[in-house]
Design a protein around this motif. Sequence first.
Motif, PDB file in Angstrom:
ATOM      1  N   ALA A  88       0.829  -1.205   0.000  1.00  0.00           N
ATOM      2  CA  ALA A  88       0.000   0.000   0.000  1.00  0.00           C
ATOM      3  C   ALA A  88       0.864   1.255   0.000  1.00  0.00           C
ATOM      4  N   GLY A  89       0.185   2.388  -0.186  1.00  0.00           N
ATOM      5  CA  GLY A  89       0.854   3.677  -0.067  1.00  0.00           C
ATOM      6  C   GLY A  89       1.239   4.284  -1.399  1.00  0.00           C
ATOM      7  N   VAL A  90       0.740   5.481  -1.667  1.00  0.00           N
ATOM      8  CA  VAL A  90       1.080   6.185  -2.902  1.00  0.00           C
ATOM      9  C   VAL A  90       2.513   6.701  -2.851  1.00  0.00           C
ATOM     10  N   ARG A  91       2.890   7.318  -1.745  1.00  0.00           N
ATOM     11  CA  ARG A  91       4.196   7.971  -1.671  1.00  0.00           C
ATOM     12  C   ARG A  91       5.342   6.955  -1.625  1.00  0.00           C
ATOM     13  N   TYR A  92       5.123   5.823  -0.964  1.00  0.00           N
ATOM     14  CA  TYR A  92       6.174   4.807  -0.867  1.00  0.00           C
ATOM     15  C   TYR A  92       6.489   4.205  -2.229  1.00  0.00           C
ATOM     16  N   SER A  93       5.524   4.274  -3.155  1.00  0.00           N
ATOM     17  CA  SER A  93       5.769   3.704  -4.489  1.00  0.00           C
ATOM     18  C   SER A  93       6.835   4.489  -5.238  1.00  0.00           C
ATOM     19  N   LEU A  94       7.112   5.723  -4.813  1.00  0.00           N
ATOM     20  CA  LEU A  94       8.196   6.498  -5.415  1.00  0.00           C
ATOM     21  C   LEU A  94       9.555   6.004  -4.936  1.00  0.00           C
ATOM     22  N   ASN A  96      10.135   2.644  -3.526  1.00  0.00           N
ATOM     23  CA  ASN A  96      10.361   1.205  -3.687  1.00  0.00           C
ATOM     24  C   ASN A  96       9.363   0.619  -4.688  1.00  0.00           C
ATOM     25  N   PRO A  97       9.480   0.992  -5.955  1.00  0.00           N
ATOM     26  CA  PRO A  97       8.486   0.547  -6.944  1.00  0.00           C
ATOM     27  C   PRO A  97       8.441  -0.966  -7.136  1.00  0.00           C
ATOM     28  N   MET A  98       9.576  -1.639  -6.990  1.00  0.00           N
ATOM     29  CA  MET A  98       9.595  -3.074  -7.256  1.00  0.00           C
ATOM     30  C   MET A  98       8.662  -3.843  -6.329  1.00  0.00           C
ATOM     31  N   SER A  99       8.525  -3.400  -5.079  1.00  0.00           N
ATOM     32  CA  SER A  99       7.655  -4.116  -4.143  1.00  0.00           C
ATOM     33  C   SER A  99       6.202  -4.096  -4.607  1.00  0.00           C
ATOM     34  N   TYR A 100       5.811  -3.066  -5.356  1.00  0.00           N
ATOM     35  CA  TYR A 100       4.438  -2.964  -5.857  1.00  0.00           C
ATOM     36  C   TYR A 100       4.198  -3.968  -6.984  1.00  0.00           C
ATOM     37  N   PHE A 101       5.208  -4.158  -7.829  1.00  0.00           N
ATOM     38  CA  PHE A 101       5.083  -5.154  -8.890  1.00  0.00           C
ATOM     39  C   PHE A 101       5.065  -6.565  -8.306  1.00  0.00           C
ATOM     40  N   GLU A 102       5.937  -6.812  -7.341  1.00  0.00           N
ATOM     41  CA  GLU A 102       6.047  -8.155  -6.766  1.00  0.00           C
ATOM     42  C   GLU A 102       4.769  -8.563  -6.036  1.00  0.00           C
ATOM     43  N   THR A 103       4.271  -7.694  -5.156  1.00  0.00           N
ATOM     44  CA  THR A 103       3.119  -8.054  -4.329  1.00  0.00           C
ATOM     45  C   THR A 103       1.794  -7.828  -5.036  1.00  0.00           C
ATOM     46  N   ASN A 104       1.593  -6.630  -5.571  1.00  0.00           N
ATOM     47  CA  ASN A 104       0.287  -6.302  -6.132  1.00  0.00           C
ATOM     48  C   ASN A 104      -0.001  -7.058  -7.424  1.00  0.00           C
ATOM     49  N   LEU A 105       0.989  -7.151  -8.300  1.00  0.00           N
ATOM     50  CA  LEU A 105       0.786  -7.875  -9.554  1.00  0.00           C
ATOM     51  C   LEU A 105       1.125  -9.364  -9.394  1.00  0.00           C
ATOM     52  N   GLY A 106       2.327  -9.642  -8.874  1.00  0.00           N
ATOM     53  CA  GLY A 106       2.735 -11.041  -8.721  1.00  0.00           C
ATOM     54  C   GLY A 106       1.836 -11.801  -7.769  1.00  0.00           C
ATOM     55  N   ALA A 126      -9.518  -6.500  -3.726  1.00  0.00           N
ATOM     56  CA  ALA A 126      -9.433  -5.076  -3.415  1.00  0.00           C
ATOM     57  C   ALA A 126      -8.731  -4.317  -4.531  1.00  0.00           C
ATOM     58  N   SER A 127      -9.410  -3.292  -5.026  1.00  0.00           N
ATOM     59  CA  SER A 127      -8.784  -2.304  -5.877  1.00  0.00           C
ATOM     60  C   SER A 127      -8.740  -1.000  -5.082  1.00  0.00           C
ATOM     61  N   SER A 128      -8.820   0.128  -5.734  1.00  0.00           N
ATOM     62  CA  SER A 128      -8.667   1.396  -5.023  1.00  0.00           C
ATOM     63  C   SER A 128      -9.311   2.524  -5.816  1.00  0.00           C
ATOM     64  N   TYR A 153       1.305   2.952  -7.535  1.00  0.00           N
ATOM     65  CA  TYR A 153       0.349   2.176  -6.745  1.00  0.00           C
ATOM     66  C   TYR A 153      -0.978   2.062  -7.492  1.00  0.00           C
ATOM     67  N   ALA A 154      -1.495   3.204  -7.968  1.00  0.00           N
ATOM     68  CA  ALA A 154      -2.764   3.204  -8.687  1.00  0.00           C
ATOM     69  C   ALA A 154      -2.677   2.357  -9.957  1.00  0.00           C
ATOM     70  N   ALA A 155      -1.541   2.454 -10.653  1.00  0.00           N
ATOM     71  CA  ALA A 155      -1.364   1.689 -11.892  1.00  0.00           C
ATOM     72  C   ALA A 155      -1.396   0.189 -11.630  1.00  0.00           C
ATOM     73  N   THR A 156      -0.799  -0.246 -10.519  1.00  0.00           N
ATOM     74  CA  THR A 156      -0.832  -1.681 -10.210  1.00  0.00           C
ATOM     75  C   THR A 156      -2.241  -2.127  -9.848  1.00  0.00           C
ATOM     76  N   LYS A 157      -2.997  -1.263  -9.183  1.00  0.00           N
ATOM     77  CA  LYS A 157      -4.364  -1.629  -8.816  1.00  0.00           C
ATOM     78  C   LYS A 157      -5.259  -1.738 -10.057  1.00  0.00           C
ATOM     79  N   LYS A 158      -5.120  -0.784 -10.959  1.00  0.00           N
ATOM     80  CA  LYS A 158      -5.897  -0.862 -12.204  1.00  0.00           C
ATOM     81  C   LYS A 158      -5.486  -2.089 -13.018  1.00  0.00           C
TER      82      LYS A 158
END
Length: 336
Positions: A88-94, A96-106, A126-128, A153-158
């Motif tokens: 989660a978190g919009v600001r953290y995605s700036l 540590n972007p890789m964690s968003y791909f690994e968890t949200n997509l993977g 859950a989306s957002s 973050y939003a891009a991974t949710k969409k």
Amino acid sequence: MKTALVTGSSGFIGYFVADALLAAGWKVVGVDSMSDYYDVSLKQSRLDLLEAQKGFTNVKGKVEQPGLLTKLFNQHKPEIVIHLAAQAGVRYSLENPMSYFETNLGGTLQLLEAARAHPPKHMLLASSSSAYGANTEMPYQENTKADHQMSLYAATKKSTENIAHSYAHLFALPITMFRFFTVYGPWGRPDMAPHKFTSRILEGRAIDVYNHGQMRRDFTYATDLVQAILSLIDAVPDHLTQQGKYLGDSLSPVAPHRIVNIGNADAIPLLDFIKAIEDATGVEAQMNLMPMQPGDVPATWADTSLLQSLTGYVPHTSVREGVAQFVAWYRDYYKI
């Protein structure tokens, strides 16, 4: 007893969902990695409350771990799945972007592969509200075009919505994606504004207020969100029999896949939310008025008419009431 699989079960929303399912007589298999994105002791406190209840099984692991979810689906054969695990978190995605791909997509892909092998009756993912991105027409409606996400973050949710739709079409998996709006309440994450604001206000420190306070949010109380999620369990999407049944329905014409907003159907000025915290704490806030943060949006506002049509339920907790409950929990939990 019916079995539900809840990912992210020690998280803020996951805890409330698992707790409500247990209270309703479900067996709950909870999956959580207990990541250190924020204070793990807060997650552990939530987990302790769940493990004290009959019918709860805890599994520590990452949803993106290959084979973990398939094993759990095979072992427990859940009737429903509620997927809340995410970075989660919009600001953290700036940072540590890789964690968003690994968890949200993977992680979502692993979940869908597990469901493909062992299909449940209904999956709720859950989306957002951040999926609406740069849209300015409000209130947001599920059928509104949403192609211009403002953060990773939003891009991974969409993207998870699109991936889930393809699985729903190819493998007849009934999937409801819920877009939730600025959730707050007891047990909330320390990186979220209500927690940060309350902490700083009680400590006499200034709070950072972005866009010079000119922001509006559809603040949604946690237990309202959870009631809406549980109400959607029986609203299983079926594109073959339900097409055209509900006005403004987002049901896919080619898949048992639907998107549903869950919000309070009101855009509250951020300064009004801060005033509610001031009233609940009895302390006046000192504010650092700052420019807009990258990836943020000035306003969110949900149209919840589809949720009401599907379930008869509409979130209703006022900001004043919800903030008072949060501040009371905060004082109790942190012994203030």
